[in-house]
Design a protein around this motif. Structure first.
Motif, PDB file in Angstrom:
ATOM      1  N   TRP A 174      42.602 -35.393 -23.976  1.00  0.00           N
ATOM      2  CA  TRP A 174      41.877 -34.217 -23.490  1.00  0.00           C
ATOM      3  C   TRP A 174      40.877 -33.704 -24.517  1.00  0.00           C
ATOM      4  O   TRP A 174      39.874 -33.078 -24.156  1.00  0.00           O
ATOM      5  CB  TRP A 174      42.864 -33.132 -23.071  1.00  0.00           C
ATOM      6  CG  TRP A 174      43.595 -33.509 -21.816  1.00  0.00           C
ATOM      7  CD1 TRP A 174      44.912 -33.841 -21.692  1.00  0.00           C
ATOM      8  CD2 TRP A 174      43.024 -33.659 -20.512  1.00  0.00           C
ATOM      9  NE1 TRP A 174      45.200 -34.181 -20.392  1.00  0.00           N
ATOM     10  CE2 TRP A 174      44.065 -34.077 -19.650  1.00  0.00           C
ATOM     11  CE3 TRP A 174      41.748 -33.472 -19.983  1.00  0.00           C
ATOM     12  CZ2 TRP A 174      43.854 -34.303 -18.292  1.00  0.00           C
ATOM     13  CZ3 TRP A 174      41.545 -33.711 -18.635  1.00  0.00           C
ATOM     14  CH2 TRP A 174      42.589 -34.125 -17.806  1.00  0.00           C
ATOM     15  N   LEU A 177      49.839 -28.619 -23.901  1.00  0.00           N
ATOM     16  CA  LEU A 177      50.417 -29.953 -24.061  1.00  0.00           C
ATOM     17  C   LEU A 177      51.130 -30.100 -25.405  1.00  0.00           C
ATOM     18  O   LEU A 177      52.211 -30.690 -25.487  1.00  0.00           O
ATOM     19  CB  LEU A 177      49.324 -31.025 -23.932  1.00  0.00           C
ATOM     20  CG  LEU A 177      48.832 -31.305 -22.509  1.00  0.00           C
ATOM     21  CD1 LEU A 177      47.590 -32.180 -22.546  1.00  0.00           C
ATOM     22  CD2 LEU A 177      49.930 -31.979 -21.680  1.00  0.00           C
ATOM     23  N   ARG A 219      44.511 -26.239 -22.194  1.00  0.00           N
ATOM     24  CA  ARG A 219      45.256 -27.429 -21.798  1.00  0.00           C
ATOM     25  C   ARG A 219      45.842 -28.152 -23.015  1.00  0.00           C
ATOM     26  O   ARG A 219      47.008 -28.542 -23.019  1.00  0.00           O
ATOM     27  CB  ARG A 219      44.310 -28.354 -21.027  1.00  0.00           C
ATOM     28  CG  ARG A 219      44.785 -29.748 -20.813  1.00  0.00           C
ATOM     29  CD  ARG A 219      43.840 -30.483 -19.892  1.00  0.00           C
ATOM     30  NE  ARG A 219      44.395 -30.552 -18.558  1.00  0.00           N
ATOM     31  CZ  ARG A 219      43.667 -30.623 -17.442  1.00  0.00           C
ATOM     32  NH1 ARG A 219      42.349 -30.582 -17.517  1.00  0.00           N
ATOM     33  NH2 ARG A 219      44.255 -30.708 -16.269  1.00  0.00           N
ATOM     34  N   GLU A 232      47.010 -27.918 -11.776  1.00  0.00           N
ATOM     35  CA  GLU A 232      46.567 -28.759 -12.886  1.00  0.00           C
ATOM     36  C   GLU A 232      47.493 -28.613 -14.090  1.00  0.00           C
ATOM     37  O   GLU A 232      47.851 -29.606 -14.738  1.00  0.00           O
ATOM     38  CB  GLU A 232      45.126 -28.398 -13.276  1.00  0.00           C
ATOM     39  CG  GLU A 232      44.082 -28.775 -12.248  1.00  0.00           C
ATOM     40  CD  GLU A 232      44.024 -30.266 -11.995  1.00  0.00           C
ATOM     41  OE1 GLU A 232      44.295 -31.034 -12.931  1.00  0.00           O
ATOM     42  OE2 GLU A 232      43.729 -30.660 -10.858  1.00  0.00           O
ATOM     43  N   SER A 233      47.889 -27.393 -14.408  1.00  0.00           N
ATOM     44  CA  SER A 233      48.794 -27.176 -15.533  1.00  0.00           C
ATOM     45  C   SER A 233      50.158 -27.809 -15.261  1.00  0.00           C
ATOM     46  O   SER A 233      50.769 -28.400 -16.155  1.00  0.00           O
ATOM     47  CB  SER A 233      48.962 -25.676 -15.801  1.00  0.00           C
ATOM     48  OG  SER A 233      47.741 -25.107 -16.229  1.00  0.00           O
ATOM     49  N   HIS A 272      49.339 -37.815 -14.917  1.00  0.00           N
ATOM     50  CA  HIS A 272      48.834 -36.549 -14.385  1.00  0.00           C
ATOM     51  C   HIS A 272      48.564 -36.659 -12.885  1.00  0.00           C
ATOM     52  O   HIS A 272      48.955 -35.779 -12.105  1.00  0.00           O
ATOM     53  CB  HIS A 272      47.555 -36.166 -15.128  1.00  0.00           C
ATOM     54  CG  HIS A 272      46.874 -34.949 -14.598  1.00  0.00           C
ATOM     55  ND1 HIS A 272      47.105 -33.675 -15.083  1.00  0.00           N
ATOM     56  CD2 HIS A 272      45.960 -34.803 -13.597  1.00  0.00           C
ATOM     57  CE1 HIS A 272      46.376 -32.808 -14.414  1.00  0.00           C
ATOM     58  NE2 HIS A 272      45.660 -33.462 -13.512  1.00  0.00           N
ATOM     59  N   ASP A 323      49.887 -31.500 -15.677  1.00  0.00           N
ATOM     60  CA  ASP A 323      49.891 -31.848 -17.102  1.00  0.00           C
ATOM     61  C   ASP A 323      51.324 -31.952 -17.621  1.00  0.00           C
ATOM     62  O   ASP A 323      51.674 -32.894 -18.341  1.00  0.00           O
ATOM     63  CB  ASP A 323      49.138 -30.787 -17.914  1.00  0.00           C
ATOM     64  CG  ASP A 323      47.631 -30.954 -17.848  1.00  0.00           C
ATOM     65  OD1 ASP A 323      47.162 -32.001 -17.369  1.00  0.00           O
ATOM     66  OD2 ASP A 323      46.920 -30.025 -18.268  1.00  0.00           O
TER      67      ASP A 323
END
Length: 298
Positions: free
Chosen positions: A222, A250, A246, A197-198, A134, A201
């Motif tokens: 997470w 994922l 999140r 952030e996404s 990440h 990921d």
């Protein structure tokens, strides 16, 4: 005159618009890589000078080993897909800081730092790989430059980074750190940070799979982070996606990541010891030191 300015603006946008590797998202980034990396390296060196590095040599080595493994896999993938310029000028470094903080970050140019406080949530090398992938993704996707482009326009009145570094080096470094960490005002930088952030990921899941780490462990990490965080701020006020969002995202990405993981397994046979083994080994070698417990919540 207006036509000339419009033309120059269009040309500037054309040159500043780039594609993020793998996701192909259009990105507006005015910061040259050499200037961005120079600022990053200076900031990272300052942090390292002011921080106490971990005395647990086993855990520190694990951070470096996992980092190198992911870095190598990423660079091979980028080269095979004619994207090697994404890491041009990088000077990779992976350090473990002796603070009980649940955090890790990567500055532009491949400068990574983990804090000891996040290791109990990682649990083992695969958990570290989730975080490492990440954080490395932020650097590969040039999120720092994108944030800094916004921050320069918002906070420095459009002044260029080169001028700011030359005339106001302290302000340039502070602005860089703010851009890397996503610190700014609600409604401007924060919404974009959630996008970063996404995207990190998604890229991180790909990177850990390419390096031979099981991507199925990412949602589990997470989930542990969610349990550790407890009461979190509303998603619209956070630079991070809500934990449930999140984890859901994922899980949607897992099928493709598992294909990459399956292929990588054919070429990856080395096993890295888990954190509990590292802790036990370190404790045995260090007489009089308190045994390190790597259970969640300690």
């Amino acid at each position: 005159m207006r036509k000339i300015l419009t033309f120059l603006t269009v040309v500037l946008i054309m040159f500043a618009c780039k594609k993020v590797p793998i996701t192909d998202r259009n990105q507006f980034n005015l910061i040259p890589n050499n200037q961005l990396n120079a600022s990053s390296f200076s900031s990272y060196d300052q942090v390292m000078k002011e921080s106490k590095l971990s005395s647990n040599s086993g855990q520190a080595q694990m951070i470096r080993t996992v980092g190198e493994r992911i870095k190598n896999a990423v660079e091979v993938y980028l080269k095979e897909n004619n994207l090697e310029n994404a890491t041009e000028g990088f000077k990779w470094e992976f350090n473990l800081i002796a603070e009980n903080i649940v955090n890790a970050w990567c500055m532009p140019g491949g400068k990574v730092a983990f804090y000891e406080g996040i290791l109990p949530i990682c649990q083992d090398e695969t958990g570290i790989a989730v975080v490492m992938g990440h954080e490395v993704a932020h650097a590969v996707a040039k999120h720092g430059g994108e944030r800094m482009t916004q921050a320069l326009a918002q906070q420095a009145g459009g002044i260029t980074l080169s001028v700011l570094m030359r005339e106001q080096p302290e302000n340039a470094q502070a602005l860089a750190m703010a851009a890397y960490s996503g610190v700014s005002t609600v409604g401007a930088i924060l919404p974009f940070s959630r996008l970063h952030e996404s995207e990190a990921d998604e890229l991180g899941l790909t990177f850990m799979a390419l390096a031979g780490y099981n991507p199925e462990e990412a949602p589990k990490f997470w989930q542990r982070m969610k349990a550790k965080s407890g009461s979190a701020p509303p998603e619209f006020l956070s630079t991070h996606p809500a934990s449930n969002t999140r984890i859901k995202d994922l899980n949607k990405l897992l099928p493709e990541a598992k294909k990459l993981y399956s292929k990588s397994q054919k070429a990856t046979n080395n096993r890295i010891p888990n954190l509990s083994e590292i802790s036990n080994s370190t404790s045995e070698k260090s007489e009089g030191k308190k045994e390190i417990q790597m259970k969640i919540g300690n």
